[in-house]
Scaffold this active site. Sequence first.
Site, mmCIF file in Angstrom:
data_model
loop_
_atom_site.group_PDB
_atom_site.id
_atom_site.type_symbol
_atom_site.label_atom_id
_atom_site.label_comp_id
_atom_site.label_asym_id
_atom_site.label_seq_id
_atom_site.Cartn_x
_atom_site.Cartn_y
_atom_site.Cartn_z
ATOM 1 N N GLY A 232 1.891 -16.259 -4.432
ATOM 2 C CA GLY A 232 2.867 -15.389 -3.392
ATOM 3 C C GLY A 232 2.841 -15.652 -2.117
ATOM 4 N N GLY A 234 1.838 -15.133 1.930
ATOM 5 C CA GLY A 234 0.582 -14.376 2.855
ATOM 6 C C GLY A 234 -0.517 -15.006 2.817
ATOM 7 C CD GLU A 255 9.166 -13.983 -6.767
ATOM 8 O OE1 GLU A 255 9.137 -13.373 -8.030
ATOM 9 O OE2 GLU A 255 8.885 -13.456 -5.661
ATOM 10 N N GLY A 353 8.581 -10.189 -8.548
ATOM 11 C CA GLY A 353 8.656 -11.197 -9.655
ATOM 12 C C GLY A 353 7.439 -10.785 -10.192
ATOM 13 C CE LYS A 378 -4.043 5.063 5.487
ATOM 14 N NZ LYS A 378 -4.010 6.590 5.825
#
Length: 440
Positions: A232, A234, A255, A353, A378
């Site tokens: 992915g 990042g 992807e 995906g 957080k």
Amino acid sequence: MAVRALPAMDVQELYRSKLMSAQDAARLIVADSDVAMGMAVAEPPALLAAIARHVETEDLSALRLWYFHSMTHAASSVLRRDLLDRVRPHCMFLSSVERGLMKNDPSHCDELIEFVPTAFSASPQLLREDVTLDACVTMVSPMGKHGYFTFGTANDYTSVAARSARKLIVEVNPLMPRVFGESPLHVSEIDAIVENRSPLITVKDHAAAPEDEAIAQIVAEMIDDGACLQMGIGNLPAAVCSRLRSRRDLGIHTELLTPALAGLMQRGAVTNRRKATFPGRTVFTFAMGDTAFYEWLDDNQAIYSLPVDIVNDPRHIAKNDNVVSVNATLQVDLSGACNSEHMMGHQYSGSGGQLDFVRGANASKGGISIIACRSTAKDGTVSRIVPSLEGPVTTPRNDVHWIVTEFGAANLRGKSLRQRAEAMIALAHPHFRDELARSL
């Protein structure tokens, strides 16, 4: 649309006959129409700005805009808040643009944006069969001598939408790389051509947090020589890739193609020679990165671009052995079900995906799917491991294989609900383990 062979001189004449200003091209779009927009780096800035000007003057209204993953060009034009009474976004994946629009009043997001739950792999079929597209606007690479453009960084759903729409309007940018693959676009298929040289949108990874570095180390140790990778976007995937430089004969079927994956190709860790599909070539459906990455993509025969309904088809993914799929999530319950798209009571992104590659990797001989997340959010005050999800199930517990946090990895396949809960509690931050145990 049928494409007939034309002599080189004829394709140049045809090109010139369709060349016009962005303002004139935008006039081909009429009110009360459905328009598909090229996504991410393929957003066409001149065309979108011209469309926005027509909306401002009320020449256009009731415009339904279909797309995945918007970025800055759309944000400054057709997705401006002051135009959303006349432009109705039909968004299949929320990005920071939509989150910014909803920031002041997320409870009224449906009044601004129509979120359309859709798997990335299903978007071509949606735009081909379920939506009657009046127009498609996208950025393409320059035309070659035989009359063909390429979709550059964004084959995805765009190559299908381009041929399904009644009008196809392209913005030719000399900086958009020419990318080999399926769906080259012939000049005879196009209704209007706009020329605009503009810098491509760039995306850079930031330094990974200590938790991400710990997760990346765990994930990297699970990837052997010869694995076929899907990563992915990042900091985490980039951190994983940085630890794979000594691997041999890796393949890529992904992807999203990124500079981190390209770096593995440049260092020789990726050869793609063990792949069953497109051996010797990296397969992807859209790409984002920096300027050097786009220059590397241009005319690079080691990469191959395909529509997303092929790239993300689990049956196609599984044709390759040893697929390793690495994706992120926002929240995991004690049974292993993942919510990767909903946060704080509101839609945050989309399913994209993720499930496609989880299922594709699971069906691959020797494949593994990994879903990774930090144990807390957080600033450590909220556990991402929870008794039950607070949003939709993006990846069902039946499909989840490996879950990884900074505290370790758990293989949930074949485990009972009790065994899964015990494994998930061990992956949670120590501050929350007792509380989670009491919830059983």
